[in-house]
Motif scaffolding. Structure first.
Motif, PDB file in Angstrom:
ATOM      1  N   UNK A   1      38.162 -17.698  -0.880  1.00  0.00           N
ATOM      2  CA  UNK A   1      37.710 -16.429  -0.236  1.00  0.00           C
ATOM      3  C   UNK A   1      38.733 -15.431  -0.272  1.00  0.00           C
ATOM      4  N   UNK A   2      39.316 -15.308  -1.574  1.00  0.00           N
ATOM      5  CA  UNK A   2      40.176 -14.087  -1.704  1.00  0.00           C
ATOM      6  C   UNK A   2      39.394 -12.988  -1.951  1.00  0.00           C
ATOM      7  N   UNK A   3      38.266 -12.882  -2.496  1.00  0.00           N
ATOM      8  CA  UNK A   3      37.297 -11.589  -2.549  1.00  0.00           C
ATOM      9  C   UNK A   3      36.903 -11.145  -1.377  1.00  0.00           C
ATOM     10  N   UNK A   4      36.970  -9.917  -1.357  1.00  0.00           N
ATOM     11  CA  UNK A   4      36.119  -9.284   0.132  1.00  0.00           C
ATOM     12  C   UNK A   4      34.818  -9.419   0.063  1.00  0.00           C
ATOM     13  N   UNK A   5      34.058  -9.567  -1.065  1.00  0.00           N
ATOM     14  CA  UNK A   5      32.787  -9.491  -0.947  1.00  0.00           C
ATOM     15  C   UNK A   5      31.889 -10.700  -1.521  1.00  0.00           C
ATOM     16  N   UNK A   6      32.673 -11.636  -2.217  1.00  0.00           N
ATOM     17  CA  UNK A   6      32.270 -12.826  -2.819  1.00  0.00           C
ATOM     18  C   UNK A   6      33.091 -13.903  -2.672  1.00  0.00           C
ATOM     19  N   UNK A   7      32.620 -14.996  -1.886  1.00  0.00           N
ATOM     20  CA  UNK A   7      33.199 -16.070  -1.408  1.00  0.00           C
ATOM     21  C   UNK A   7      32.659 -17.423  -2.016  1.00  0.00           C
ATOM     22  N   UNK A   8      33.435 -18.220  -2.657  1.00  0.00           N
ATOM     23  CA  UNK A   8      33.154 -19.529  -3.224  1.00  0.00           C
ATOM     24  C   UNK A   8      33.214 -20.777  -2.247  1.00  0.00           C
ATOM     25  N   UNK A   9      32.297 -21.437  -2.265  1.00  0.00           N
ATOM     26  CA  UNK A   9      32.331 -22.773  -1.451  1.00  0.00           C
ATOM     27  C   UNK A   9      31.939 -23.829  -2.633  1.00  0.00           C
ATOM     28  N   UNK A  10      33.154 -24.473  -3.182  1.00  0.00           N
ATOM     29  CA  UNK A  10      32.739 -25.309  -4.361  1.00  0.00           C
ATOM     30  C   UNK A  10      32.152 -26.702  -3.751  1.00  0.00           C
ATOM     31  N   UNK A  11      32.125 -26.983  -2.561  1.00  0.00           N
ATOM     32  CA  UNK A  11      31.411 -28.147  -2.134  1.00  0.00           C
ATOM     33  C   UNK A  11      29.895 -28.009  -2.158  1.00  0.00           C
TER      34      UNK A  11
END
Length: 544
Positions: free
Chosen positions: A131-141
């Protein structure tokens, strides 16, 4: 476009040449799951959720071409069972929360239609988030390694910021640089968010999981982006009178389901504490909040007083290029009909009045000669004094996509602008030498017989005078004037001159000069010499 007939579940349907079976099935009104497929992307055929029977074989519809007379079966029990099994296998590796709470994503929609619930998801999770990016979050699961985000980034945006890492069931999307998302090459266009079928890549907040393909019809307003002059069509999604998401319109004629960081995510200005939400009226030298009725009455009194004192021409209006055509139309209508004056201006005039003068002198009309669709079919792009990758990102992405698919690219700009990194030839003239550069290119076209003689004979005038003028601009002299090596000048002219569909895209680097009109006219001469006007070839200004 030629069309032919095929049969889907016993019903005839006409489809265009080059269609896949998935396109044909959907044209027949039959919905198939297709978790690795997106109409904006090349097909992959990796998820096997769109299986159908065609020609006696069971095939993936997204990667199987339709052919005349083909018979397609989507509804038989064995084929439907295979599709459901494919979806269940994908879901089984995900944690139960992937299907919890009636999520709005594509996978959740598919599972609901097939009666697959959260109990089918058995994944342990634990692969972590970014969640390092303000607009794009990644949930690898939640990643199913469909590759749609990777293809969106490469094929539509042309940034190549994403890749798939890992092996087998551990495969997941990751920034290509290997570090956190915020440090990657991501330009935050939101394409990966909009294509992700599971919500593995999402925007934070209440819009999590919403995409342009799966979002509620209620609370949706179609609008036009006001950040630049491209005119991207956007859908604004609201809930409880608050904006929750801005999504690219799949049927947008210019953006075609794409957007840039500004149009997609910059709606946060609405809630900025610096934003004016009420009119301000100056009293005793100080601007103070006022009601709308009071403010409008004050403006009306001022306009009426100005007209009474000096006549209608004592009033003028300046509108904005960031406003829509409809809004600008209303401004000029108000001035002409209500006030009674033609004193209407627009900030675009400062930027592109040389375009209006130069194009009118060359072609008789002040507009570009081709649409963006025409330019995208070009086999050679000459981009001059423009940086569409940054100034008009959606169009910049379309031009880059054309280059990545084989079109040759000549960039003329003193700066190493975005597209210059992909140029076959980058001409870097000294500021103020545009006209000499364009004359030098025209000189080479004439000297090497790279002109359309029939077009010039039948549809152009003034060629002898132009030839006499261009005699003073051989490559060596142009090199002295512009600083562009003679060899680069000749190479660029040959690329443009030998192309079947050359196109010119220019911007403020051409027009905002003392000699801007001459720059536009000399660029137009290149198109005329090649017969690239009114002959299915391209020439247009890039706008602001």
């Amino acid at each position: 476009m030629n069309r032919f007939m095929i049969e889907v579940d016993g019903a005839g349907v006409a489809v265009p040449d080059g269609s896949s079976l998935l396109t044909a099935v959907r044209a027949a009104g039959v919905e198939l799951p297709s978790l690795c497929s997106d109409d904006r992307l090349s097909p992959a055929g990796s998820c096997r959720t769109c299986l159908v029977r065609a020609g006696g074989r069971i095939v993936a519809a997204c990667v199987t071409p339709a052919s005349p007379g083909m018979r397609v079966d989507t509804g038989s029990d064995d084929v439907a069972r295979l599709r459901r099994d494919a979806v269940e296998l994908i879901v089984s590796a995900l944690p139960p929360r992937a299907l919890a709470d009636g999520g709005p994503g594509e996978l959740a929609h598919v599972c609901r239609s097939l009666g697959i619930g959260p109990e089918a998801a058995h994944g342990a999770g634990g692969r972590g988030v970014d969640d390092s990016h303000p607009y794009v979050h990644l949930d690898r699961d939640l990643c199913i390694a469909c590759g749609r985000c990777v293809r969106m980034c490469s094929e539509v945006q042309g940034t190549f910021a994403l890749t798939l890492v890992g092996r087998g069931g551990d495969t997941t999307v990751a920034p290509g640089t290997g570090g956190p998302w915020i440090e990657s090459d991501c330009v935050a266009c939101g394409g990966c968010v909009d294509t992700c079928p599971t919500g593995a890549i999402s925007q934070p907040g209440p819009a999590r999981g919403l995409t342009s393909a799966f979002h509620p019809a209620e609370g949706r307003t179609r609008t036009t982006c006001g950040y630049c002059g491209v005119g991207c069509a956007l859908d604004v999604v609201t809930r409880d009178d608050e904006v929750t998401a801005v999504l690219p319109a799949r049927d947008g004629p210019v953006n075609r389901g794409h957007a840039c960081v500004k149009g997609r995510f910059s709606h946060g200005f609405r809630t900025s504490p610096e934003r004016l939400t009420r009119p301000l009226l100056r009293r005793d030298g100080v601007l103070e909040p006022a009601g709308w009725d009071e403010a409008l009455a004050h403006v009306a009194r001022g306009l009426r007083a100005a007209v009474e004192a000096g006549g209608p021409d004592a009033v003028a209006a300046i509108s904005s290029a960031r406003a829509t055509n409809e809004e600008n139309y209303l401004v000029q209508k108000f001035m002409r009909v209500v006030i009674g004056t033609n004193n209407v201006d627009n900030c675009s005039r400062l930027c592109h009045s040389p375009s209006a003068a130069g194009l009118t002198a060359s072609f008789g009309l002040s507009g570009g000669t081709d649409t963006f669709d025409d330019v995208e079919r070009a086999d050679c792009l000459l981009v001059v004094g423009a940086n569409p990758v940054e100034a008009h990102p959606v169009v910049g992405a379309r031009l880059l996509r054309r280059v990545l698919r084989g079109a040759r690219l000549v960039v003329a700009d003193p700066r190493a602008v975005g597209l210059a990194l992909h140029a076959d030839v980058h001409l870097r003239p000294r500021p103020g030498t545009n006209v000499a550069l364009f004359h030098g290119l025209a000189h080479v076209l004439l000297a090497e017989a790279l002109t359309d003689e029939e077009f010039l004979r039948e549809r152009a005038t003034g060629l002898p005078e132009l030839i006499e003028l261009l005699a003073d601009y051989p490559p060596d002299r142009v090199a002295d004037l512009t600083g562009v090596p003679a060899g680069d000048l000749v190479a660029a002219a040959r690329l443009y001159g030998r192309a079947e569909r050359p196109a010119i895209v220019y911007g403020l680097g051409v027009t905002e000069h003392l000699h801007g009109t001459d720059g536009v006219r000399s660029l137009s001469n290149l198109a005329i010499l090649r017969g690239a006007v009114g002959t299915d070839r391209g020439h247009r200004p890039a706008g602001r």
